[in-house]
Each structure stands twice: as structure tokens, then as C-alpha cells.
Design a protein around this motif. Structure first.
Motif, PDB file in Angstrom:
ATOM      1  N   SER A   1       0.857  -1.202   0.000  1.00 42.12           N
ATOM      2  CA  SER A   1       0.000   0.000   0.000  1.00 42.12           C
ATOM      3  C   SER A   1       0.886   1.243   0.000  1.00 42.12           C
ATOM      4  CB  SER A   1      -0.909   0.005   1.225  1.00 42.12           C
ATOM      5  OG  SER A   1      -0.123   0.228   2.393  1.00 42.12           O
ATOM      6  N   ASP A   2       0.302   2.369  -0.392  1.00 34.54           N
ATOM      7  CA  ASP A   2       1.044   3.632  -0.392  1.00 34.54           C
ATOM      8  C   ASP A   2       1.567   3.943   1.007  1.00 34.54           C
ATOM      9  OD1 ASP A   2       0.472   3.850  -3.061  1.00 34.54           O
ATOM     10  OD2 ASP A   2      -1.087   5.371  -2.826  1.00 34.54           O
ATOM     11  N   GLU A   3       0.719   3.696   2.009  1.00 34.28           N
ATOM     12  CA  GLU A   3       1.119   3.977   3.387  1.00 34.28           C
ATOM     13  C   GLU A   3       2.327   3.137   3.793  1.00 34.28           C
ATOM     14  OE1 GLU A   3      -2.129   3.116   2.580  1.00 34.28           O
ATOM     15  OE2 GLU A   3      -2.777   5.204   2.481  1.00 34.28           O
ATOM     16  N   ASP A   4       2.347   1.870   3.384  1.00 37.18           N
ATOM     17  CA  ASP A   4       3.480   1.001   3.703  1.00 37.18           C
ATOM     18  C   ASP A   4       4.772   1.507   3.049  1.00 37.18           C
ATOM     19  OD1 ASP A   4       1.860  -0.662   5.197  1.00 37.18           O
ATOM     20  OD2 ASP A   4       1.607  -2.153   3.595  1.00 37.18           O
ATOM     21  N   LEU A   5       4.662   1.942   1.810  1.00 41.56           N
ATOM     22  CA  LEU A   5       5.842   2.441   1.097  1.00 41.56           C
ATOM     23  C   LEU A   5       6.357   3.729   1.730  1.00 41.56           C
ATOM     24  CD1 LEU A   5       4.786   1.783  -2.612  1.00 41.56           C
ATOM     25  CD2 LEU A   5       6.435   0.490  -1.242  1.00 41.56           C
ATOM     26  N   LEU A   6       5.440   4.631   2.088  1.00 36.87           N
ATOM     27  CA  LEU A   6       5.846   5.886   2.726  1.00 36.87           C
ATOM     28  C   LEU A   6       6.502   5.622   4.079  1.00 36.87           C
ATOM     29  CD1 LEU A   6       2.776   8.145   1.823  1.00 36.87           C
ATOM     30  CD2 LEU A   6       5.090   8.266   0.864  1.00 36.87           C
TER      31      LEU A   6
ATOM     32  N   GLU B   1       8.057   2.904   4.954  1.00 35.69           N
ATOM     33  CA  GLU B   1       9.370   2.293   4.687  1.00 35.69           C
ATOM     34  C   GLU B   1      10.405   3.372   4.371  1.00 35.69           C
ATOM     35  OE1 GLU B   1      12.235  -0.640   4.218  1.00 35.69           O
ATOM     36  OE2 GLU B   1      10.178  -0.957   4.905  1.00 35.69           O
ATOM     37  N   LEU B   2      10.005   4.358   3.563  1.00 38.31           N
ATOM     38  CA  LEU B   2      10.921   5.454   3.232  1.00 38.31           C
ATOM     39  C   LEU B   2      11.307   6.237   4.486  1.00 38.31           C
ATOM     40  CD1 LEU B   2       9.403   6.857  -0.092  1.00 38.31           C
ATOM     41  CD2 LEU B   2      11.604   5.726   0.194  1.00 38.31           C
ATOM     42  N   ARG B   3      10.318   6.563   5.298  1.00 34.84           N
ATOM     43  CA  ARG B   3      10.587   7.338   6.515  1.00 34.84           C
ATOM     44  C   ARG B   3      11.508   6.560   7.467  1.00 34.84           C
ATOM     45  NH1 ARG B   3       4.884   8.475   5.950  1.00 34.84           N
ATOM     46  NH2 ARG B   3       4.669  10.555   5.054  1.00 34.84           N
ATOM     47  N   MET B   4      11.304   5.249   7.551  1.00 33.17           N
ATOM     48  CA  MET B   4      12.149   4.427   8.418  1.00 33.17           C
ATOM     49  C   MET B   4      13.606   4.447   7.945  1.00 33.17           C
ATOM     50  SD  MET B   4       9.665   1.157   9.236  1.00 33.17           S
ATOM     51  CE  MET B   4      11.064   0.103   9.487  1.00 33.17           C
ATOM     52  N   ARG B   5      13.802   4.634   6.660  1.00 30.51           N
ATOM     53  CA  ARG B   5      15.166   4.684   6.110  1.00 30.51           C
ATOM     54  C   ARG B   5      15.738   6.101   6.116  1.00 30.51           C
ATOM     55  NH1 ARG B   5      16.545  -0.015   2.891  1.00 30.51           N
ATOM     56  NH2 ARG B   5      14.820  -1.468   2.982  1.00 30.51           N
ATOM     57  N   GLY B   6      14.983   7.064   6.682  1.00 35.61           N
ATOM     58  CA  GLY B   6      15.474   8.439   6.782  1.00 35.61           C
ATOM     59  C   GLY B   6      15.270   9.267   5.527  1.00 35.61           C
ATOM     60  N   VAL B   7      14.352   8.840   4.670  1.00 32.98           N
ATOM     61  CA  VAL B   7      14.093   9.560   3.419  1.00 32.98           C
ATOM     62  C   VAL B   7      12.801  10.351   3.566  1.00 32.98           C
ATOM     63  CG1 VAL B   7      13.628   9.309   0.952  1.00 32.98           C
ATOM     64  CG2 VAL B   7      15.263   7.783   2.069  1.00 32.98           C
ATOM     65  N   ASP B   8      12.866  11.653   3.245  1.00 32.63           N
ATOM     66  CA  ASP B   8      11.670  12.493   3.251  1.00 32.63           C
ATOM     67  C   ASP B   8      10.947  12.273   1.920  1.00 32.63           C
ATOM     68  OD1 ASP B   8       9.727  14.447   3.311  1.00 32.63           O
ATOM     69  OD2 ASP B   8      11.126  16.138   3.348  1.00 32.63           O
ATOM     70  N   PRO B   9       9.755  11.666   1.932  1.00 24.36           N
ATOM     71  CA  PRO B   9       9.057  11.356   0.677  1.00 24.36           C
ATOM     72  C   PRO B   9       8.783  12.590  -0.183  1.00 24.36           C
ATOM     73  CG  PRO B   9       8.027  10.202   2.505  1.00 24.36           C
ATOM     74  CD  PRO B   9       9.032  11.137   3.096  1.00 24.36           C
ATOM     75  N   ASP B  10       8.414  13.717   0.439  1.00 20.48           N
ATOM     76  CA  ASP B  10       8.133  14.930  -0.340  1.00 20.48           C
ATOM     77  C   ASP B  10       9.398  15.472  -1.008  1.00 20.48           C
ATOM     78  OD1 ASP B  10       5.426  14.833   0.301  1.00 20.48           O
ATOM     79  OD2 ASP B  10       5.696  16.070   2.114  1.00 20.48           O
ATOM     80  N   ALA B  11      10.492  15.495  -0.263  1.00 18.86           N
ATOM     81  CA  ALA B  11      11.759  15.976  -0.827  1.00 18.86           C
ATOM     82  C   ALA B  11      12.237  15.051  -1.940  1.00 18.86           C
ATOM     83  CB  ALA B  11      12.820  16.072   0.270  1.00 18.86           C
ATOM     84  N   GLU B  12      12.074  13.771  -1.741  1.00 22.99           N
ATOM     85  CA  GLU B  12      12.494  12.802  -2.759  1.00 22.99           C
ATOM     86  C   GLU B  12      11.636  12.936  -4.019  1.00 22.99           C
ATOM     87  OE1 GLU B  12      14.934   9.777  -4.341  1.00 22.99           O
ATOM     88  OE2 GLU B  12      15.175  11.239  -2.747  1.00 22.99           O
ATOM     89  N   ALA B  13      10.340  13.152  -3.830  1.00 20.86           N
ATOM     90  CA  ALA B  13       9.445  13.335  -4.976  1.00 20.86           C
ATOM     91  C   ALA B  13       9.837  14.591  -5.749  1.00 20.86           C
ATOM     92  CB  ALA B  13       7.991  13.419  -4.503  1.00 20.86           C
TER      93      ALA B  13
END
Length: 148
Positions: A26-31, A33-45
Motif C-alpha cells: 500500500s502507499d502507506e506502507d511504502l511511505l 518504509e521510506l521514513r524508516m530509512r530516513g528519506v523524506d518522501p516529499d523531498a524525494e518526490a
């Protein structure tokens, strides 16, 4: 039965499994996962969007870049092209006057250059240099030689 798959086949199978797990998540799971790895999803997008737009722009401007390179090459050739002008200001004025009187070259002379009395010797020399670099004086000389 022995497993005869190559390393490449094993790697391809792993990649396919990862693709499937990402597609099924799901989108929530992917987001998360990104946050757990220290990645800001908005900045990455935003970073990916900028990168993709840059790639599209570069692709669309290929013809422009090729034209600029061809133009630059042509200018360099013109600047290296040898030519000779008359030595004295009087001879240069005569050549320029001859040039301005030829109907086939009228399109190359703007109105400001048609009145020779108002032009300095430097103006005429500069304009003749420009015409020589463009190869127009060669054509004038050929036409004059063929007409005599």
C-alpha cells in the motif's frame, strides 16, 4: 532435481519478487518504509520530478544544441577564411561603391550604407571584412571577372 539456474537468472527472480512486493504494498506502507530509512518522501518526490523534467528538457533541446554547435563551427570556419581587401581607403571605397551598385547584392546593404559620403573609412573597411567573411566579395569578384 538439481537447481541449474545461473546467477543472472537467480538475480532476475529476486528483482521480480521485489517488484511484485512493491506493487502489492500500500502507499502507506511504502511511505512508512521510506521514513524508516530516513528519506523524506516529499523531498524525494521533488528531486525526482526535477530530474525527470531536466531529462525531458535536455531531450527536447537536442536539435537546438546541435544547431548551436553547427553555428559555432561555421563561425570558426568563416573567421579562419583568408581574404584580402584593398590597401588604401580610396580603393576600399571604390570596391564598396561597386558592391552597392550591383542589384544582386542590394539585399546585403542596408540603407545606412548606401550613402558613401557619410561613412568613415573604418565603417567601409569593417563592412567589407564582414562581406569577405561571408564569401560575398568572392562572388562579386567572380561575377565581375565573368562579366568582363
Amino acid at each position: 532435481m538439481a537447481n541449474n539456474r545461473t546467477d543472472q537468472e537467480k538475480l532476475d527472480a529476486l528483482i521480480d519478487a521485489l517488484d511484485d512486493s512493491i506493487l502489492e504494498a500500500s502507499d502507506e506502507d511504502l511511505l512508512e518504509e521510506l521514513r524508516m530509512r530516513g528519506v523524506d518522501p516529499d523531498a524525494e518526490a521533488a528531486r525526482l520530478k526535477t530530474m525527470m523534467l531536466g531529462t525531458v528538457k535536455a531531450f527536447r533541446q537536442r536539435a537546438l544544441e546541435a544547431a548551436r554547435a553547427a553555428y559555432s563551427s561555421q563561425i570558426k570556419k568563416m573567421e579562419k577564411k583568408p581574404y584580402s581587401l584593398p590597401k588604401t581607403p580610396k580603393e576600399r571605397r571604390q570596391l564598396f561603391s561597386l558592391f552597392t551598385q550591383q542589384p544582386q547584392f542590394a539585399e546585403f546593404v542596408t540603407a545606412q550604407y548606401r550613402d558613401l559620403e557619410n561613412l568613415t573609412d573604418n565603417d567601409i573597411e569593417t563592412y567589407l571584412e564582414d562581406l569577405a567573411e561571408l564569401g560575398i566579395l568572392e562572388k562579386l569578384d567572380r561575377d565581375k571577372t565573368n562579366g568582363e
